[in-house]
Design an enzyme around this catalytic site. Structure first.
Site, short mmCIF file in Angstrom:
data_model
loop_
_atom_site.label_atom_id
_atom_site.label_comp_id
_atom_site.label_asym_id
_atom_site.label_seq_id
_atom_site.Cartn_x
_atom_site.Cartn_y
_atom_site.Cartn_z
CG HIS A 133 -2.06 -0.99 1.06
ND1 HIS A 133 -2.08 -2.21 1.71
CD2 HIS A 133 -3.19 -0.93 0.32
CE1 HIS A 133 -3.19 -2.85 1.38
NE2 HIS A 133 -3.89 -2.11 0.54
CG HIS B 38 -2.01 0.08 -4.35
ND1 HIS B 38 -2.60 -0.87 -5.16
CD2 HIS B 38 -2.99 0.51 -3.51
CE1 HIS B 38 -3.87 -1.02 -4.81
NE2 HIS B 38 -4.14 -0.19 -3.82
P1 AMP Z 1 -6.98 -1.86 -0.79
O1 AMP Z 1 -6.53 -2.23 0.59
O2 AMP Z 1 -7.78 -0.61 -0.88
O3 AMP Z 1 -5.85 -1.85 -1.78
O4 AMP Z 1 -8.02 -2.99 -1.22
C1 AMP Z 1 -7.67 -4.11 -1.89
C2 AMP Z 1 -7.66 -5.29 -0.97
O5 AMP Z 1 -7.85 -6.44 -1.74
C3 AMP Z 1 -6.34 -5.52 -0.26
O6 AMP Z 1 -6.21 -4.83 0.94
C4 AMP Z 1 -6.38 -7.01 -0.02
O7 AMP Z 1 -7.13 -7.31 1.13
C5 AMP Z 1 -7.15 -7.52 -1.19
N1 AMP Z 1 -6.23 -8.05 -2.20
C6 AMP Z 1 -5.69 -7.40 -3.24
N2 AMP Z 1 -4.91 -8.23 -3.94
C7 AMP Z 1 -4.96 -9.42 -3.31
C8 AMP Z 1 -4.36 -10.67 -3.55
N3 AMP Z 1 -3.55 -10.86 -4.58
N4 AMP Z 1 -4.64 -11.66 -2.68
C9 AMP Z 1 -5.46 -11.49 -1.65
N5 AMP Z 1 -6.07 -10.35 -1.38
C10 AMP Z 1 -5.81 -9.31 -2.19
ZN ZN Z 2 -5.89 0.04 -2.74
#
Ligand code: AMP
Ligand code: ZN
Length: 743
Positions: free
Chosen positions: A315, A319
């Site tokens: 994060h 990203h």
């Molecule tokens: P954000 O935190 O706003 O980036 O929301 C996306 C969320 O999706 C992440 O925090 C993770 O919980 C989940 N996520 C994204 N990519 C993956 C992945 N490759 N495997 C598991 N969870 C993921």
């Molecule tokens: Zn995000």
């Protein structure tokens, strides 16, 4: 353009004016040469203030009956306390009944409400008038069956819209405002109640949606002009100097294969700054919203600092830049961009840029469990998401970073409403509900909620890396896992149980990714593609119709110029001044878009499966080593008992599986791994849903899929524990199985 306009060419229009004396003036005009009802008349309606029941006092004598004056003195009659209708050529008597009944229920003490209602009623009135024209044409034998069919279909769609509107008005339990919209509540009190005690304050203050239900050719043309302007090259490049390497890295910005890591390297860790500047420039947002470039730079630099605050592997600013570029790609290649206003586009890109601002590298659940300051501040609800928006807006309160300083009050408010809705919906605990809502939307014939579509686009972009090239997806996954594992390390230090996927010793990365793709990513992109189709199909039709009309040989005799012909084209001009690309609504290829992401996620899944097998083999190797070591320390009898116990455990309820394993051990293993993976990814999302205290509906996710891929589960909270146990069992089974295969 609706079929009536194009086929019957009867252009009845109505105009409603409420004058100062609270007279309602309704002008009807039909100017079609061949139509029998060619007429123009004005009706004046007044409301007898003295009548307490609010009914129309149409003839001034308090009888409640309408009075119609069909004198042809168009527009000369002064409004009085009676209804007067003036006709030309055709008596408007046939409209009298409709007019009267349409207005009957409107209460005179609420002209504001009456006004809104009258505007809506115009559509119904116009439709009825058009039907009457049709009847006349039928009588004269001037209409063919195809035209008739189209017009009846059009009328049916209007009636459906009425039905939906009215039903919703009656049944909309979500509309907390309906209770306080009683006429007895003064509007100031109503606004205060709405803004203080409901979540609808933004909605209250929003201007009417600019998109009419019946889009006209004018709108299509306007969209074309808008799109052309969006992509015009601007002179605002002075704010930022682009190094050659950055220009090179940005050349693929319109492509799915865009490499954000390369941009970050080329810009020396300023991917977000260049991305935001580039996109704001390309869409002409800097000019359109008079964003001071120096403020933009200060703001984005502050954003970058915030994204770097916790040194998160995942994060971080890369990203944010990635999500902004992906949102751009989605707008462009789904064609949804043509449906958006400039403010919508600003909101989309801005939301993408700020959506994880000052992310702590830990999950909402971690904040809640550790009772962090933000969890307390936001009462455990979408803790991080609330924080990201709030903190970004706080930045803009600094004068030198106030990039929205020149927005009108309305624009500022509308933008904020959209941004809050979008960023809050990146909370993963909203995922299943969001998908369900959008799937339902697809079933409805009515229009689509723009803010919800925008939220889905941001969410899709946020979880898009499994649909990107393997190199990128793998890199993102590894960084995310490292972030999760660091949280797991903290959890271990704090004596907390590991959150799902956070234990670096036992998390099955490859398997979890298969589950994430199957359960989360694929359904999200699938519904987004279907929505895009629903949204852009009418736009494409409009565009093609307008192109036809603008042809020089067009029978409609509308003049065409090279300028108007170009309006549906967009040229995307990259910063390096290199090749430009044509983007118009008619070049949108959703099939290609869909095939592309489907193909990539499939390939990525195959890769994860290979890695899962490698993982399993590695586990087998480790287990063998361990067994060998154990042999020195344990007595042989005890060891044999273990193997037998393991075999028994697998055999229970798994006879077929074992048979299959005997013939194809690898395939069987992958199946078993998949089950475990799906369990763990489900577990993670169940965990998210439960920990964030948001509602969980078991039917938010297709039951068949769950049964197919995971353990039977009825979706209630108490079953999360069951699921966890099942996951542990799966892992256990896996371990036993690995040992068994090896032996
Ligand atoms: P954000 O935190 O706003 O980036 O929301 C996306 C969320 O999706 C992440 O925090 C993770 O919980 C989940 N996520 C994204 N990519 C993956 C992945 N490759 N495997 C598991 N969870 C993921
Ligand atoms: Zn995000």
């Amino acid at each position: 353009m609706n079929p009536v306009d194009s086929q019957v060419k009867c252009c009845f229009t109505s105009k409603i004016v409420v004058n100062e004396e609270e007279w309602v003036q309704v002008e009807h005009l039909c100017c079609h040469r061949d139509c029998d009802s060619h007429a123009s008349y004005t009706a004046y309606y007044s409301f007898n203030k003295e009548k307490p029941d609010g009914h129309l006092d149409e003839d001034g004598n308090g009888e409640g009956k309408s009075h119609m004056d069909s004198s042809p003195a168009l527009g000369t009659s002064a409004p009085g306390k009676s209804v007067r209708i003036f006709g030309m050529e055709t008596s408007p008597a046939e409209f009298k009944e409709f007019d009267t009944s349409s207005l009957e229920f409107i209460k005179p003490d609420n002209p504001e409400k009456m006004w809104i209602r009258l505007q809506g009623l115009q559509n119904y009135k116009n439709t009825s008038q058009r039907l009457r024209c049709l009847v006349k044409q039928l009588e004269k034998g001037e209409i063919n069956v195809a035209d008739l069919k189209k017009n009846i279909e059009y009328t049916a769609s209007v009636l459906e819209a009425v039905y939906i509107d009215e039903t919703r008005r009656l049944l909309d339990t979500e509309d907390e405002l309906s209770d306080i919209q009683s006429d007895s509540v003064p509007s100031e009190v109503r606004d205060w109640l709405a803004s203080t005690f409901t979540r609808k304050m933004g909605v209250m203050q929003r201007r009417p949606v600019e998109k009419p239900r019946f889009r006209s050719i004018v709108h299509a043309v306007q969209a074309g002009i808008f799109v052309e302007r969006m992509y015009r090259r601007t002179s605002n490049m002075i704010g930022l100097t682009y190094p050659a390497a950055v220009i090179s890295a940005l050349k693929d910005i319109d492509k799915w294969s865009f490499n954000v890591f390369a941009l970050n390297e080329a810009s020396r860790d300023h991917a977000l700054k260049f991305m935001v500047h580039e996109l704001f420039t390309r869409y002409d947002l800097i000019n359109r919203f008079r964003i001071p470039v120096s403020s933009l730079m200060s703001f984005v630099e502050a954003l970058e600092a915030g994204y770097s605050k916790y040194k998160n592997p995942y994060h971080n600013l890369i990203h944010a830049a990635d999500v902004a570029q992906t949102v751009h790609y989605l707008m462009l290649h789904t064609g949804i961009m043509h449906w958006f206003t400039e403010l919508d586009i600003l909101a989309m890109l801005f939301a993408a840029a700020i959506h994880d601002y000052e992310h702590t590298g830990t999950t909402n659940n971690f904040h809640i469990q550790t009772r962090s300051g933000v969890a307390i501040l936001y009462n455990d609800r979408s803790v991080l998401e609330n924080y990201h928006v709030s903190a970004a807006y706080r930045l803009m309160q600094e004068e030198e970073m106030n990039i929205m300083c020149n927005l009108s009050k309305d624009d500022w408010r509308d933008l904020r409403t959209l941004v809050i809705e979008m960023v809050l919906s990146t909370d993963m605990s909203c995922h299943f509900q969001q998908i369900k809502t959008m799937r339902n939307t697809l079933q409805q014939p009515e229009g689509t909620d723009k803010a919800k579509v925008m939220s889905l686009m941001l969410h899709a972009a946020d979880i898009s890396h499994p649909a990107k090239s393997w190199q990128q997806h793998y890199r993102w996954t590894m960084t995310l896992m490292e972030e999760f594992f660091r949280q797991g390390d903290s959890e271990a230090d704090l004596g907390l149980p590991f959150s799902p996927l956070c234990d670096r010793k036992s998390t099955m990365v490859a398997q979890s990714q298969i589950g994430f793709i199957d359960f989360i990513v694929e359904p999200t992109f699938s519904v987004l593609t279907d929505l895009a189709e629903k949204i852009i199909t009418p736009l494409i039709e409009e565009a093609s119709q307008s192109e036809t009309i603008f042809q020089p040989q067009s029978l409609t005799n509308i003049r065409t110029t090279p300028e108007t012909n170009r309006r549906h084209s967009v040229r995307s001009v990259p910063s390096d001044g290199g090749c430009s690309t044509e983007y118009s609504i008619s070049t949108v290829d959703l099939k290609c878009f869909k095939l592309n992401w489907m193909d990539i996620i499939q390939q990525n899944k195959e890769k994860w499966k290979e890695l899962a097998i490698q993982d399993a083999e590695e586990k087998i190797r480790q287990k063998t080593e361990q067994n060998k070591n154990n042999e020195h320390h344990k007595n042989n009898d005890h060891s044999t008992e273990n193997v037998i116990a393991a075999e028994d455990k697998i055999s229970v309820g798994c006879d077929e599986e074992i048979l299959e394993r005997k013939s194809s051990p690898t395939k069987s293993l992958v199946n078993q791994l998949s089950i475990a993976a799906n369990n763990s990814i489900l577990q993670r999302h169940l965990h998210t849903a439960s920990c964030d205290s948001l509602s969980w509906e078991h039917d938010a996710y297709p039951a068949e899929t769950l049964i197919q891929h995971g353990p039977p589960w009825n979706g209630e909270m108490k079953h999360i524990k069951d699921t966890e146990e099942t996951v542990n069992n799966s892992k256990e089974i896996l371990d036993y199985k690995v040992t068994f295969i090896r032996n």
